[in-house]
Scaffold this active site. Structure first.
Site, PDB file in Angstrom:
ATOM      1  N   LYS A 135       0.833  -1.209   0.000  1.00 29.79           N
ATOM      2  CA  LYS A 135       0.000   0.000   0.000  1.00 29.79           C
ATOM      3  C   LYS A 135       0.863   1.253   0.000  1.00 29.79           C
ATOM      4  O   LYS A 135       0.610   2.199  -0.752  1.00 29.79           O
ATOM      5  CB  LYS A 135      -0.911   0.001   1.227  1.00 29.79           C
ATOM      6  CG  LYS A 135      -1.766   1.260   1.355  1.00 29.79           C
ATOM      7  CD  LYS A 135      -2.308   1.468   2.755  1.00 29.79           C
ATOM      8  CE  LYS A 135      -1.268   2.073   3.662  1.00 29.79           C
ATOM      9  NZ  LYS A 135      -1.840   2.691   4.881  1.00 29.79           N
ATOM     10  N   ASN A 136       1.905   1.273   0.842  1.00 31.47           N
ATOM     11  CA  ASN A 136       2.707   2.473   0.994  1.00 31.47           C
ATOM     12  C   ASN A 136       3.623   2.732  -0.202  1.00 31.47           C
ATOM     13  O   ASN A 136       4.250   3.796  -0.283  1.00 31.47           O
ATOM     14  CB  ASN A 136       3.532   2.406   2.280  1.00 31.47           C
ATOM     15  CG  ASN A 136       2.675   2.576   3.510  1.00 31.47           C
ATOM     16  OD1 ASN A 136       1.566   3.107   3.445  1.00 31.47           O
ATOM     17  ND2 ASN A 136       3.168   2.104   4.646  1.00 31.47           N
ATOM     18  N   CYS A 192      -4.536   8.081  10.639  1.00 33.74           N
ATOM     19  CA  CYS A 192      -4.569   7.457  11.971  1.00 33.74           C
ATOM     20  C   CYS A 192      -4.133   8.435  13.049  1.00 33.74           C
ATOM     21  O   CYS A 192      -3.222   9.241  12.841  1.00 33.74           O
ATOM     22  CB  CYS A 192      -3.650   6.237  12.007  1.00 33.74           C
ATOM     23  SG  CYS A 192      -4.313   4.794  11.177  1.00 33.74           S
ATOM     24  N   ARG A 242       2.004  14.474  12.975  1.00 37.50           N
ATOM     25  CA  ARG A 242       2.800  14.191  11.787  1.00 37.50           C
ATOM     26  C   ARG A 242       2.726  15.412  10.872  1.00 37.50           C
ATOM     27  O   ARG A 242       2.059  15.399   9.839  1.00 37.50           O
ATOM     28  CB  ARG A 242       2.287  12.928  11.090  1.00 37.50           C
ATOM     29  CG  ARG A 242       2.492  11.688  11.933  1.00 37.50           C
ATOM     30  CD  ARG A 242       2.147  10.429  11.189  1.00 37.50           C
ATOM     31  NE  ARG A 242       0.716  10.240  11.052  1.00 37.50           N
ATOM     32  CZ  ARG A 242       0.150   9.236  10.391  1.00 37.50           C
ATOM     33  NH1 ARG A 242       0.908   8.343   9.802  1.00 37.50           N
ATOM     34  NH2 ARG A 242      -1.146   9.118  10.324  1.00 37.50           N
ATOM     35  N   ASP A 283       5.826   0.614  12.276  1.00 36.07           N
ATOM     36  CA  ASP A 283       4.603  -0.065  11.851  1.00 36.07           C
ATOM     37  C   ASP A 283       4.537  -1.525  12.287  1.00 36.07           C
ATOM     38  O   ASP A 283       3.508  -2.181  12.097  1.00 36.07           O
ATOM     39  CB  ASP A 283       4.451   0.014  10.325  1.00 36.07           C
ATOM     40  CG  ASP A 283       3.875   1.345   9.871  1.00 36.07           C
ATOM     41  OD1 ASP A 283       3.470   2.148  10.727  1.00 36.07           O
ATOM     42  OD2 ASP A 283       3.840   1.585   8.644  1.00 36.07           O
ATOM     43  N   ARG A 320      -7.878  -0.238   5.831  1.00 41.03           N
ATOM     44  CA  ARG A 320      -7.007   0.710   5.142  1.00 41.03           C
ATOM     45  C   ARG A 320      -5.673   0.074   4.749  1.00 41.03           C
ATOM     46  O   ARG A 320      -4.995   0.582   3.867  1.00 41.03           O
ATOM     47  CB  ARG A 320      -6.726   1.932   6.033  1.00 41.03           C
ATOM     48  CG  ARG A 320      -7.925   2.826   6.294  1.00 41.03           C
ATOM     49  CD  ARG A 320      -7.527   4.059   7.076  1.00 41.03           C
ATOM     50  NE  ARG A 320      -6.353   4.677   6.495  1.00 41.03           N
ATOM     51  CZ  ARG A 320      -5.207   4.894   7.148  1.00 41.03           C
ATOM     52  NH1 ARG A 320      -5.098   4.568   8.418  1.00 41.03           N
ATOM     53  NH2 ARG A 320      -4.192   5.445   6.542  1.00 41.03           N
TER      54      ARG A 320
END
Length: 427
Positions: free
Chosen positions: A22-23, A116, A121, A311, A403
């Protein structure tokens, strides 16, 4: 809202296919704004964040077809260089349209991002870098208004030193620099595999990016219009792979093969899991994970890549809850990333928080409970905890989970876990 129910005690065996990252997919989708024509992405995971990015690109004027694992993005006749709050609030990575919109069209209006709730951030590093390239940046009513030099002209190459490694900041500036006039030097860049993958894509499009995946990048800008559409298969998701590695280690006797995982992207996690007594081997393009004995306590400190990934902190903490002794987990990236701890305590874990450090004293067993997911990785950690726990665990508010994990209940179920999704469960 949906919930995930887990009945613990199952020994996991079999094979599971790791989805595309995904990233990596999200910045690559945003990079399609840099060119005309039709780009094709393969191995794209079926996730809510992908759908959100597709909706954002459509709002901007692109034609997007999502038929996971394939996505096609086609340039439209008109471009609307504005990313509205309604879309950006759902996903922080939406800010990745800022760099390409500004570089390609000379202006952009992008809402300040959401995502999230794991800590502050800010995007100050993005904005500082774009200003160094000649952009005029103003903040107005929750939006970033950006304009190229002289009322919308081409950005200029610059030397940019990030105050700290930032993944989305590095990616945003990479895309902007690809169309800037002259050379840009980026220092203290994020080194994640997903950043390196974006560099590959930009070069495939015709950009001149050297050093992606290292802490210093040199980018020679090309003329707007010179970048071409592309066809590319997304790299495997290292965090999904790491999550299933930990899941496989939760019960003695488990033996799981992760298909399509890249062990080189998981070196820090693999080292810690081996230290804990888990057997991990590379088998061609796959990773085999086995647990044949007790888990040993291991201390971990999160750090930017190639350090231990933040993560994976929540998932690894759950593994340490089963260890024979005390481990210390220190979180250095996000200040609010221990929100899963109160839920683990309700399941019988023994964890003491001291600022940004969690002291975990392993227990022989945990107990099923109704728990609340607070963010994406916390969701996965609670499901993993349920694999070890007696009786039934219900993880509520798993919209976070969707997600970042593609069909996690089906994948775990295929390995023998007793996992099911409950539709419209009470929140």
């Amino acid at each position: 809202m949906d919930a995930i129910r887990v009945r613990g005690g199952a020994v996991l065996k079999g094979r599971v296919r790791v989805s595309g990252a995904k990233n990596a997919a999200l910045p690559i989708l945003c990079a399609t704004l840099l060119s005309d024509g039709e780009s094709h992405l393969r191995n794209v995971p079926a996730l809510r964040d992908i759908d959100t990015t597709a909706a954002l690109l459509r709002f901007l004027g692109r034609g997007v077809s999502v038929n996971a694992p394939d996505v096609t993005v086609a340039a439209g006749k008109d471009v609307r260089p504005e990313a509205p709050y309604e879309l950006v609030k759902q996903m922080r990575a939406s800010v990745l349209v800022l760099g390409p919109l500004l570089a390609r069209f000379g202006r952009a209006k992008v809402s300040l991002p959401g995502g999230c709730a794991i800590g502050a951030r800010p995007i100050d590093q993005h904005l500082k870098a774009l200003e160094a390239m000649g952009a005029k940046i103003t903040l107005e009513r929750g939006y970033v208004l950006a304009e190229g030099p002289n009322g919308g002209g081409q950005l200029r190459g610059a030397e940019i030193v990030f105050d700290m490694p930032t993944v989305t900041g590095t990616e945003n500036v990479m895309m902007a620099a690809a169309l800037a006039k002259g050379r840009s030097i980026l220092v203290n860049c994020a080194r994640e595999p997903e950043v390196e993958e974006l560099g590959r894509i930009l070069n495939k499009m015709g950009a001149k990016v050297n050093g992606a995946g290292t802490d210093v990048m040199h980018i020679e800008g090309v003329t707007p219009g010179d970048l071409l559409p592309f066809d590319h298969a997304i790299i495997p998701d290292r965090i999904e792979a790491g999550t299933y590695m930990v899941a496989a280690a939760m019960t003695e006797g488990s033996d799981v093969i992760l298909e399509g995982a890249e062990i080189g992207d998981l070196e820090a996690l693999v080292a810690k899991m081996r230290q804990a007594g888990v057997i991990i081997d590379a088998e061609g393009r796959d990773i085999r994970v086995r647990r044949t004995g007790p888990i040993r306590p291991v201390n971990v400190t999160t750090a930017p890549h190639p350090g231990f990934p933040t993560d994976m902190q929540a998932q690894f903490m759950v593994l340490m809850c089963t260890a024979a002794g005390e481990s210390v987990i220190t979180e250095t990236i996000f200040e609010n990333r221990f929100m899963h701890v109160p839920e683990l305590l309700r399941m019988g874990a023994n964890i003491a928080l001291r600022g940004n450090t969690a002291v975990v004293d392993g227990v022989k067993k945990m107990y099923g409970a109704s728990v609340m997911a607070t963010d994406l990785r916390a969701s996965a950690s609670l499901i993993i905890a349920g694999l070890f726990s007696e009786d039934e665990t219900e993880v509520r508010r798993v919209y976070h989970l969707d997600r970042g994990y593609e069909h996690i209940e089906a994948k775990l179920g295929g390995l023998g876990a007793k996992v099911e999704r409950v539709r419209n469960a009470e929140s």
